[in-house]
Design a protein around this motif. Structure first.
Motif, PDB file in Angstrom:
ATOM      1  N   ILE A   1       0.844  -1.207   0.000  1.00 52.62           N
ATOM      2  CA  ILE A   1       0.000   0.000   0.000  1.00 52.62           C
ATOM      3  C   ILE A   1       0.881   1.260   0.000  1.00 52.62           C
ATOM      4  CG2 ILE A   1      -1.624   1.354   1.376  1.00 52.62           C
ATOM      5  CD1 ILE A   1      -2.875  -1.316   2.276  1.00 52.62           C
ATOM      6  N   PHE A   2       1.920   1.251   0.839  1.00 52.99           N
ATOM      7  CA  PHE A   2       2.828   2.383   0.924  1.00 52.99           C
ATOM      8  C   PHE A   2       3.535   2.615  -0.416  1.00 52.99           C
ATOM      9  CE2 PHE A   2       7.372   3.498   1.969  1.00 52.99           C
ATOM     10  CZ  PHE A   2       7.152   4.865   2.107  1.00 52.99           C
ATOM     11  N   ASN A   3       3.963   1.535  -1.059  1.00 58.57           N
ATOM     12  CA  ASN A   3       4.663   1.652  -2.337  1.00 58.57           C
ATOM     13  C   ASN A   3       3.733   2.181  -3.433  1.00 58.57           C
ATOM     14  OD1 ASN A   3       7.229   1.304  -3.552  1.00 58.57           O
ATOM     15  ND2 ASN A   3       6.489  -0.499  -4.653  1.00 58.57           N
ATOM     16  N   CYS A   4       2.501   1.655  -3.476  1.00 56.91           N
ATOM     17  CA  CYS A   4       1.534   2.139  -4.472  1.00 56.91           C
ATOM     18  C   CYS A   4       1.219   3.616  -4.243  1.00 56.91           C
ATOM     19  CB  CYS A   4       0.253   1.316  -4.394  1.00 56.91           C
ATOM     20  SG  CYS A   4       0.421  -0.375  -5.024  1.00 56.91           S
ATOM     21  N   PHE A   5       1.094   4.018  -2.976  1.00 63.65           N
ATOM     22  CA  PHE A   5       0.768   5.406  -2.653  1.00 63.65           C
ATOM     23  C   PHE A   5       1.888   6.352  -3.115  1.00 63.65           C
ATOM     24  CE2 PHE A   5       0.811   8.937   0.457  1.00 63.65           C
ATOM     25  CZ  PHE A   5      -0.413   9.506   0.131  1.00 63.65           C
TER      26      PHE A   5
END
Length: 589
Positions: free
Chosen positions: A502-506
């Protein structure tokens, strides 16, 4: 011819009379103007008339020298007229007078400009006055005997109206009759219509004495001649005015010059158009408020204006019409208007200290094209800040809603404190460097200006912010709800793996959103991207450090290494925001 030159000039001839005459004809063929105002020919039959006029014309030159600090400059003994063409009109053939004046300037005075000024004792000087439109000086003549003489120069029609005598073609002082006045007025109009700034030179002998406490007389002068000075329009001015017009900037000329001169110069610069109005200051002052409401939007040229006329025009535009007004000026008379304007621009070379103190910006090269550059850079800074705010609000809205809603519904937030710190660094420091350093381009001058009441966050910005926020919010909530099943995550590290994804996609959503934010309304966001090396470096550094955080700083950043499929998925999710941003820009607001 040789005997004439030897008798009248102390300069040794370099060529015979025939050679000199041929060279003179060739030279005149180059320098004469298109309307052939001055055509010089050798006429030896008039040599005696020329000799009789020498003393008179030398007196005329002395007047010009005494009443002006900048009318003529002498450098290395040669006549130097920087960017100016000077013509004399008097009651005689202009070609003869101009020839005699040019010869006397170059040879008789010998370039000793300062010596000529110092030879006379100055009794009183009245500097140029914007109300009287003229200046004057009283001197004690070098011949002795305490004889005093007043010299004046200024606006042609005003100084000419103060004259009751004139120096005729024979060098004699004769009464100024109606025929002579009409002749001189015609010459003034001719000069003015050709964009020449006209001045009238005059003098008066003060036979009844004069006290320095007294004012220089306002009438009774003897007219010497009319001077027309042309300062050529600088290259690029007309193009700059047209560029301003396309950018929605109305250029107006407010000057103290003759209205015909002002109109000619304004047409040459492209300021005065067919639907524009040229008006004189005294006429403008007499208008009522109702008449000004209809007149001011059409005014493109104001001539013979006073300082208060300029101030009134600026104040009306700012208050009544609610316009953003910029004023340029260089003189003390421009100070009230410079102070009243939203942006005052003073000339750095020709500008007085009073004008510079009243201005907000000083133009170092006194060039109108520089003012266009100022407008371009101003728009660039304004739009770059808008881009940055749009990008920042998008990141803020998504991060706040995701973390707050997750904490309320699940008891934990997908983004940790360290991750939010990195996102904040992308959002503030790196985002500002990338978007606020976009260089200006010519496309900026095709936009309409922002009005005084314009909103900083425009409808287009709200459309982009909300559209991107909704897309990113949906992606993150989908990963939180279905991420484990989609990627087959299980075991004790599944939650850490999902939060890392999620952090990487954000972060990659912000990287591609940063690229989309380069243009708020244009679809092509890659145009000129390589011209801004700071933007390229910032985006590259963001991606590089994101890889370091995910792959090597697991304990510190609460992350775990991702698989190749998960990396491709993260980049794809971020890239998908770009076509969505392009689609949003097609929605009219």
């Amino acid at each position: 011819m040789e005997s004439y030159l030897n008798q009248n000039f102390d300069v040794k001839a370099k060529h015979s009379s025939e050679e000199a005459l041929e060279k003179w004809r060739n030279l005149c063929g180059v320098v004469k103007n298109p309307k052939r105002r001055f055509r010089f020919t050798a006429n030896l039959s008039k040599r005696y008339e020329a000799a009789a006029m020498r003393r008179t014309n030398q007196e005329k030159l002395r007047i010009a020298v005494l009443v002006s600090k900048a009318a003529f400059q002498f450098i290395s003994g040669e006549l130097y007229m920087p960017k100016a063409y000077i013509f004399f009109a008097n009651l005689c053939q202009s070609s003869e007078l101009f020839l005699l004046i040019s010869v006397k300037l170059g040879l008789s005075l010998g370039g000793k400009f300062q010596e000529e000024r110092k030879s006379c004792k100055v009794v009183k000087v009245e500097p140029f006055n914007s109300t009287k439109k003229r200046m004057g000086v009283v001197i004690e003549l070098p011949e002795g005997g305490g004889r005093l003489r007043a010299h004046t120069k200024g606006a042609s029609e005003i100084v000419l109206a103060a004259c009751d005598k004139v120096v005729n073609s024979s060098g004699e002082v004769v009464p100024l009759d109606e025929e002579s006045v009409n002749y001189l007025n015609v010459k003034i109009s001719e000069f003015a219509n050709e964009a020449l700034r006209t001045l009238c030179l005059a003098y008066m002998d003060l036979e009844n004495g004069f006290s320095p406490d007294e004012a220089i007389p306002a009438s009774g002068f003897t007219c010497v001649g009319i001077v027309g000075i042309k300062d050529p329009v600088r290259p690029g001015v007309k193009e700059s005015v047209e560029l301003c017009r396309r950018a929605g900037i109305t250029v107006r000329m407010v000057t103290g010059d003759n209205i015909n001169t002002a109109k000619a110069i304004a047409r040459e610069c492209g300021i005065l158009t067919d639907d524009g109005i040229a008006i004189e200051g005294p006429v403008f002052r007499e208008k009522s408020q109702e008449e000004l409401l209809e007149l001011i939007p059409k005014i493109q040229v104001m001539a013979r204006s006073s300082p208060m006329d300029k101030h009134t025009l600026v104040k009306q535009l700012r208050t009544t019409f609610d316009e953003v007004v910029a004023v340029t000026g260089d003189g003390t008379n421009d100070a009230p208007a410079l102070h009243e304007a939203d942006i005052g621009l003073a000339m750095g070379i020709a500008g007085t200290e009073v004008a510079k103190e009243s201005a907000d910006v000083i133009i170092l090269d006194d060039n109108f094209s520089t003012i266009v550059t100022v407008a371009k850079w101003g728009r660039s800074v304004y739009i770059n800040i808008q881009k940055f705010v749009q990008f920042q609000l998008t990141v803020n809205v998504v991060a706040l809603i995701v973390n707050f809603s997750s904490a309320c519904l699940t008891g934990s937030a997908p983004l940790t404190a360290v991750q939010l710190l990195w996102v904040n660094m992308i959002m503030d420091t790196l985002g500002a460097l990338a978007l606020a350093t976009e260089p200006p381009n010519n496309e900026l001058m095709k936009r309409l200006p922002v009005g005084r009441r314009g909103n900083f966050i425009t409808n287009a910005m709200w459309r982009n912010i909300l559209g991107q926020s909704v897309y990113q919010f949906i992606v993150i909530w989908f990963l939180q709800a279905k991420g484990k099943s989609v990627f087959g995550l299980d075991g004790p590290d599944s939650t850490l793996m999902l939060n890392t994804l999620i952090f990487n996609c954000f972060v990659f959503c912000q990287v591609f959103n940063e690229i989309s934010s380069r243009e708020m309304e244009e679809i092509d966001v890659f145009k000129g991207i390589l011209d801004n090396y700071v933007f390229v470096v910032v985006v590259g550094a963001t991606v590089f450090f994101q890889i370091i955080i995910i792959e090597f700083l697991g304990t510190f950043a609460s992350t775990t290494p991702l698989t190749l499929v998960q990396w491709i998925f993260s980049i794809f999710i971020g890239f998908l925001g770009m076509p969505i941003a392009a689609g949003l820009k097609t929605i009219p607001v």
